[in-house]
Design a protein around this motif. Sequence first.
Motif, PDB file in Angstrom:
ATOM      1  N   ASP A 119      41.095  39.479   3.291  1.00 46.59           N
ATOM      2  CA  ASP A 119      40.274  38.233   3.675  1.00 46.59           C
ATOM      3  C   ASP A 119      40.502  37.787   5.110  1.00 46.59           C
ATOM      4  N   MET A 120      41.605  37.869   5.528  1.00 46.54           N
ATOM      5  CA  MET A 120      42.054  37.409   6.924  1.00 46.54           C
ATOM      6  C   MET A 120      41.155  38.258   7.713  1.00 46.54           C
ATOM      7  N   LEU A 176      49.268  38.944  -1.575  1.00 49.71           N
ATOM      8  CA  LEU A 176      49.355  39.277  -0.125  1.00 49.71           C
ATOM      9  C   LEU A 176      48.403  40.473   0.297  1.00 49.71           C
ATOM     10  N   GLU A 177      48.142  41.529  -0.427  1.00 47.96           N
ATOM     11  CA  GLU A 177      47.109  42.447   0.164  1.00 47.96           C
ATOM     12  C   GLU A 177      45.679  41.907   0.012  1.00 47.96           C
ATOM     13  N   GLU A 190      43.622  29.147  -0.921  1.00 44.25           N
ATOM     14  CA  GLU A 190      43.316  29.034  -2.299  1.00 44.25           C
ATOM     15  C   GLU A 190      42.999  30.232  -3.163  1.00 44.25           C
ATOM     16  N   SER A 191      42.264  31.258  -2.663  1.00 41.20           N
ATOM     17  CA  SER A 191      41.852  32.461  -3.163  1.00 41.20           C
ATOM     18  C   SER A 191      43.424  33.214  -3.285  1.00 41.20           C
ATOM     19  N   ALA A 192      44.029  33.165  -2.489  1.00 40.30           N
ATOM     20  CA  ALA A 192      45.650  33.968  -2.748  1.00 40.30           C
ATOM     21  C   ALA A 192      46.398  33.346  -3.402  1.00 40.30           C
ATOM     22  N   GLY A 193      46.050  31.849  -4.131  1.00 41.95           N
ATOM     23  CA  GLY A 193      47.101  31.187  -4.964  1.00 41.95           C
ATOM     24  C   GLY A 193      47.742  30.204  -4.397  1.00 41.95           C
ATOM     25  N   ALA A 194      47.398  29.900  -3.165  1.00 49.57           N
ATOM     26  CA  ALA A 194      48.288  28.695  -2.399  1.00 49.57           C
ATOM     27  C   ALA A 194      47.633  27.477  -2.999  1.00 49.57           C
ATOM     28  N   THR A 195      48.380  26.529  -2.883  1.00 47.96           N
ATOM     29  CA  THR A 195      48.238  24.998  -3.313  1.00 47.96           C
ATOM     30  C   THR A 195      48.415  24.062  -2.398  1.00 47.96           C
ATOM     31  N   MET A 201      58.454  37.093  -5.546  1.00 45.76           N
ATOM     32  CA  MET A 201      58.634  36.941  -4.047  1.00 45.76           C
ATOM     33  C   MET A 201      57.489  36.157  -3.194  1.00 45.76           C
ATOM     34  N   GLU A 202      57.932  35.213  -2.701  1.00 44.84           N
ATOM     35  CA  GLU A 202      56.909  34.448  -1.679  1.00 44.84           C
ATOM     36  C   GLU A 202      56.879  34.907  -0.313  1.00 44.84           C
ATOM     37  N   HIS A 203      55.652  34.915   0.309  1.00 45.98           N
ATOM     38  CA  HIS A 203      55.502  35.250   1.706  1.00 45.98           C
ATOM     39  C   HIS A 203      55.129  33.969   2.596  1.00 45.98           C
ATOM     40  N   LEU A 204      55.597  33.679   3.465  1.00 46.17           N
ATOM     41  CA  LEU A 204      55.226  32.465   4.337  1.00 46.17           C
ATOM     42  C   LEU A 204      53.949  32.959   5.520  1.00 46.17           C
ATOM     43  N   ILE A 205      52.813  32.416   5.263  1.00 42.87           N
ATOM     44  CA  ILE A 205      51.698  32.809   6.365  1.00 42.87           C
ATOM     45  C   ILE A 205      51.711  31.663   7.271  1.00 42.87           C
TER      46      ILE A 205
END
Length: 381
Positions: A57-58, A51-52, A27-32, A1-5
């Motif tokens: 980090d945020m 997500l956690e 990037e650290s959270a796996g986004a490209t 499952m993906e979450h939109l930030i």
Amino acid sequence: MEHLIKINLPGGFISAGDLYEILLIAESAGATDIRFGNRQQLYFKVTADNLEDLELDMLKSEISYETDADIHPNIISSYVADTIFTHQEAWLREGVYKDIFDGFDYQPKLKVNVVDSNQTFVPFYSGNINFISSVVNNYWFVYIRFPKTIKVCCFPSLVYSEDIPAFAKAAEELILQQKDLFYDQSVVDEDLFFETLLARLPLAYRQISEALKLPDFSLPYYEGFNKYSNKYWLGIYRRNELFKLSFLKDICLLCLKSRIGQVYSTPWKSIIIKGIEQTDRNLWGQILSRHRLNIRHAANELNWQVEDICEEGLALKQHLVQQFEGADLRTYQLSFAIKTQPKTGLQASVVLKKTASGLYDILHTRDFNPNSKEEIFMLRR
């Protein structure tokens, strides 16, 4: 499952250093990839497993964001158009914009626009509370578009620049506190709204002595290298709306190296970098070449408004652009919007609006003026 930030960029700009920090976290959270939205905000997707860590980090970096939500729409502005799409002699310049944004001590729940009346790059009435510059220094017209309606009403006085945040906050509170009168209503008593607002907010208003005059719509070509003054600006658009993190990281690092302070997002889901020195132009060209980016798309592909994160709308846009190119159609002074959801607030000369049956109504605004709220039905397909 993906979450939109979603991360808001108030005013449609962000420092290169701050953007680089966001890119590292993504990037650290796996986004490209990163997307930019119609309201100049920023999006990326992360998996549930990451997500956690992203939230931690945020929090450490004190970055405000929303997950799978848009409770706080971004404040959009025409600051991106300053000096490149506006008259140099106008009173509305960088310092005025920044003072206004600095005055917002809350996150709006309604859409706020802060727009120069001398440009046509950023829409005037797509917000709920729309501030449009007047000919009087530091004074603004205010047009209220009541939420979930197309009714636009002009506030009877001009508002001073420094009072914009307080005015927007008071107007929002009034609308949200009295939704039965001012929110998603087919009939709205605008006189009652303005009288109540004036009683709540006694500011130094100024009488309107000259009606607002907007220029004829013409979307400036917002891509590629372009000269202004003794410098260059670079506009970058992506056909699939996706900007690779690796590319944006290189952009930020070159901005920092060449002392360019800010990156601008646009309502057309693109980015603009201003202040490029002639001596650095080759360095920017090298980045584009390294990432194989085309920066010369046809104008009939750039003049579209599609809902954010909407694959159906994007696919339809791409199909229609191919049809336009095949027919060699001229779309000068026109803009197009695709609405798959009701009451999205997108503005355009020609509107494709999805119906409950799955077909699309094709409409155009009066005189093909995207600032007009009068839509004329043409056909259903």
